[in-house]
Motif scaffolding. Structure first.
Motif, PDB file in Angstrom:
ATOM      1  N   LYS A 140      40.456   4.098  68.008  1.00 24.75           N
ATOM      2  CA  LYS A 140      41.147   4.782  69.106  1.00 24.75           C
ATOM      3  C   LYS A 140      40.573   4.387  70.461  1.00 24.75           C
ATOM      4  N   ALA A 141      39.269   4.195  70.533  1.00 20.85           N
ATOM      5  CA  ALA A 141      38.637   3.833  71.801  1.00 20.85           C
ATOM      6  C   ALA A 141      39.061   2.458  72.279  1.00 20.85           C
ATOM      7  N   ARG A 142      39.530   1.622  71.377  1.00 19.84           N
ATOM      8  CA  ARG A 142      39.942   0.267  71.746  1.00 19.84           C
ATOM      9  C   ARG A 142      41.422   0.181  72.087  1.00 19.84           C
ATOM     10  N   LEU A 143      42.161   1.242  71.840  1.00 23.41           N
ATOM     11  CA  LEU A 143      43.586   1.260  72.142  1.00 23.41           C
ATOM     12  C   LEU A 143      43.825   1.636  73.594  1.00 23.41           C
ATOM     13  N   ARG A 144      44.973   1.263  74.117  1.00 27.17           N
ATOM     14  CA  ARG A 144      45.327   1.595  75.497  1.00 27.17           C
ATOM     15  C   ARG A 144      45.462   3.104  75.667  1.00 27.17           C
ATOM     16  N   PRO A 145      45.021   3.627  76.790  1.00 29.16           N
ATOM     17  CA  PRO A 145      45.193   5.073  77.021  1.00 29.16           C
ATOM     18  C   PRO A 145      46.657   5.467  77.146  1.00 29.16           C
ATOM     19  N   ASP A 146      47.526   4.513  77.530  1.00 27.02           N
ATOM     20  CA  ASP A 146      48.951   4.825  77.662  1.00 27.02           C
ATOM     21  C   ASP A 146      49.751   4.384  76.436  1.00 27.02           C
ATOM     22  N   LEU A 147      49.059   4.169  75.305  1.00 28.29           N
ATOM     23  CA  LEU A 147      49.742   3.792  74.067  1.00 28.29           C
ATOM     24  C   LEU A 147      50.780   4.845  73.700  1.00 28.29           C
ATOM     25  N   ARG A 148      51.953   4.382  73.288  1.00 32.37           N
ATOM     26  CA  ARG A 148      53.013   5.287  72.846  1.00 32.37           C
ATOM     27  C   ARG A 148      53.152   5.171  71.330  1.00 32.37           C
ATOM     28  N   ILE A 149      53.126   6.308  70.639  1.00 31.24           N
ATOM     29  CA  ILE A 149      53.253   6.321  69.184  1.00 31.24           C
ATOM     30  C   ILE A 149      54.563   7.010  68.830  1.00 31.24           C
ATOM     31  N   HIS A 150      55.465   6.266  68.216  1.00 30.98           N
ATOM     32  CA  HIS A 150      56.803   6.757  67.921  1.00 30.98           C
ATOM     33  C   HIS A 150      56.882   7.179  66.454  1.00 30.98           C
ATOM     34  N   VAL A 151      57.287   8.411  66.231  1.00 33.40           N
ATOM     35  CA  VAL A 151      57.447   8.950  64.886  1.00 33.40           C
ATOM     36  C   VAL A 151      58.574   9.972  64.942  1.00 33.40           C
ATOM     37  N   ALA A 152      59.331  10.086  63.862  1.00 32.37           N
ATOM     38  CA  ALA A 152      60.417  11.053  63.836  1.00 32.37           C
ATOM     39  C   ALA A 152      59.873  12.464  63.997  1.00 32.37           C
ATOM     40  N   ALA A 153      60.538  13.261  64.822  1.00 31.38           N
ATOM     41  CA  ALA A 153      60.102  14.641  65.030  1.00 31.38           C
ATOM     42  C   ALA A 153      60.079  15.406  63.712  1.00 31.38           C
ATOM     43  N   ARG A 154      61.036  15.123  62.837  1.00 31.18           N
ATOM     44  CA  ARG A 154      61.100  15.816  61.544  1.00 31.18           C
ATOM     45  C   ARG A 154      59.865  15.485  60.702  1.00 31.18           C
ATOM     46  N   GLU A 155      59.329  14.288  60.849  1.00 23.64           N
ATOM     47  CA  GLU A 155      58.141  13.899  60.093  1.00 23.64           C
ATOM     48  C   GLU A 155      56.929  14.688  60.558  1.00 23.64           C
ATOM     49  N   ALA A 156      56.737  14.775  61.857  1.00 19.90           N
ATOM     50  CA  ALA A 156      55.602  15.531  62.384  1.00 19.90           C
ATOM     51  C   ALA A 156      55.702  17.005  61.988  1.00 19.90           C
ATOM     52  N   GLU A 157      56.899  17.551  62.031  1.00 19.82           N
ATOM     53  CA  GLU A 157      57.097  18.951  61.645  1.00 19.82           C
ATOM     54  C   GLU A 157      56.774  19.164  60.166  1.00 19.82           C
ATOM     55  N   PHE A 158      57.179  18.223  59.320  1.00 21.45           N
ATOM     56  CA  PHE A 158      56.965  18.360  57.884  1.00 21.45           C
ATOM     57  C   PHE A 158      55.481  18.484  57.553  1.00 21.45           C
ATOM     58  N   TRP A 159      54.645  17.677  58.226  1.00 23.39           N
ATOM     59  CA  TRP A 159      53.229  17.644  57.879  1.00 23.39           C
ATOM     60  C   TRP A 159      52.447  18.827  58.421  1.00 23.39           C
ATOM     61  N   GLU A 160      53.092  19.690  59.193  1.00 25.49           N
ATOM     62  CA  GLU A 160      52.443  20.936  59.581  1.00 25.49           C
ATOM     63  C   GLU A 160      52.309  21.872  58.377  1.00 25.49           C
TER      64      GLU A 160
END
Length: 304
Positions: A140-160
C-alpha cells in the motif's frame, strides 16, 4: 549456463524459466496477462453437483490428477491512454501453505511495471486470491495516494455480512475469505470507487457486474479499433467449457453462476472475441466455440 541458473528467482540477468507474462494488444490498448502462480485445490470443488464417477472421467480425459489440482491464477494489466489499470491483485504473500502463488508484485516488477505507476485497480470480486496482493506488507505504501479501486457496490455490501450457505468450500476457507475481505475493505476504504452496474474505467475499458460467483462479481471488457477481449474473472473455469452447468464450490449462488457462465460463453462464441480468465491455464488467451450444449476453448497462437 544451467537451467537451474536461468530459472533461479532473484537472478538479476535472467528471467524465470517458465513464462509468467504475455502481451496481448487489443487495438490501441495494451493488455498484459501476468501469472500469479498456482495453488492446490481439491478436485471435487470443481463440480459439486456432478457425481464422482463423471468428474473422475472428465479429469482422466483431461490428464488431470484425481484428487488435488493446480489451480492457475492470472491477473491483467491494461494500459489505455494515460491510465494503467491492474485487474485483480492475486493471492499475496500472506499464505505460506501456498508457496507457488502470490507472485503478482514480483512479476509486475519483472515486467517493468512500477506499483506507483498503477492509476486504477479493478477487482472482479473480493475473494482472497483476487485482493490478497494488495494486502502484502509494504504494497500500500508503494501505491499512488490517488489510486482508484473499482468494485461493484453490491460486492462491498455482501462482504459486510457474507452468506456462505450455498458454497461447498474446504472448511478453513470461509473464515479466511471473510477476514481478508474485511481487512481489504478497512485498509482501502478511502480509495474505493463503487459502481452499480457498469463503469468505464478508461477509454475502451468497461467493468460490468454479472453476479453469480459472488453477488458483485464483475467482468472487464476491453475494446479498441474493432478488436475485443473480455477478462472473465471467475465466471469461467476450465471445466466450464465442457460442462457449463457444473457448480464450483466457491460460487455463492451456483445456479446463477451457471446461468452467467452459459450466457457469457454463448456471447463470446457469437462475437469471436478473445477471452482471458483468472483460473484458466496461463496465459489463458483463447476464443470460444460452441459445441452443441457445451463449448470449446480454442487457445490463441502465441504471437512471437
Amino acid at each position: 549456463m544451467s537451467l537451474v541458473d536461468i530459472s533461479r528467482p532473484g537472478t538479476p540477468t535472467h528471467d524465470e524459466l517458465v513464462p509468467s507474462r504475455y502481451a496481448q494488444p487489443v487495438g490501441d490498448i495494451e493488455v498484459l496477462v501476468i501469472s500469479d502462480g498456482v495453488l492446490p485445490i481439491p478436485a471435487p470443488v470443481m463440480a459439486t453437483n456432478a457425481d464422482s464417477a463423471t468428474l473422475s472421467t472428465w479429469l482422466d480425459e483431461m490428464f488431470l490428477p484425481p484428487e488435488v489440482l493446480d489451480w492457475p491464477l492470472n491477473v491483467v494489466v491494461v494500459r489505455s491512454g494515460e491510465r494503467t489499470i491492474l485487474v485483480d491483485a492475486g493471492l499475496g504473500m500472506e499464505f505460506p501453505d501456498f508457496p507457488r502463488a502470490g507472485q503478482t508484485v514480483r512479476r509486475l516488477e519483472a515486467a517493468g511495471i512500477d506499483l506507483g505507476s498503477v492509476t486504477d485497480v479493478v477487482l472482479t470480486h473480493l475473494h482472497m486470491d483476487h485482493v490478497g496482493g494488495l494486502l502484502t506488507d509494504g504494497v500500500k505504501a508503494r501505491l499512488r495516494p490517488d489510486l482508484r479501486i473499482h468494485v461493484a457496490a453490491r460486492e462491498a455490501e455482501f462482504w459486510e455480512k457474507p452468506d456462505f450457505s450455498h458454497t461447498a468450500m474446504p472448511a478453513p476457507v470461509p473464515g479466511t475469505l471473510r477476514r481478508v475481505a474485511s481487512q481489504f475493505l478497512s485498509d482501502y476504504h478511502g480509495q474505493l470507487r463503487p459502481f452499480e452496474t457498469e463503469y468505464e474505467v478508461a477509454p475502451g475499458v468497461l467493468v460490468t457486474r454479472t453476479g453469480g460467483h459472488t453477488p458483485g462479481h464483475s467482468v472487464v471488457r476491453v475494446e479498441s479499433a474493432g478488436e475485443r477481449l473480455t477478462f472473465a474473472g471467475d465466471a469461467v473455469f476450465q471445466v466450464g467449457f465442457d460442462n457449463p452447468g457444473w457448480f464450483n464450490g466457491f460460487e455463492h449462488d451456483p445456479e446463477e453462476a451457471a446461468r452467467v457462465r452459459i450466457a457469457l460463453l454463448q456471447e463470446l462464441a457469437a462475437t469471436g472475441e478473445s477471452l482471458v480468465a483468472t483460473h484458466l491455464p496461463f496465459p489463458s488467451v483463447c476464443r470460444v466455440a460452441a459445441a452443441g450444449d457445451a463449448f470449446r476453448c480454442v487457445p490463441a497462437v502465441w504471437d512471437y
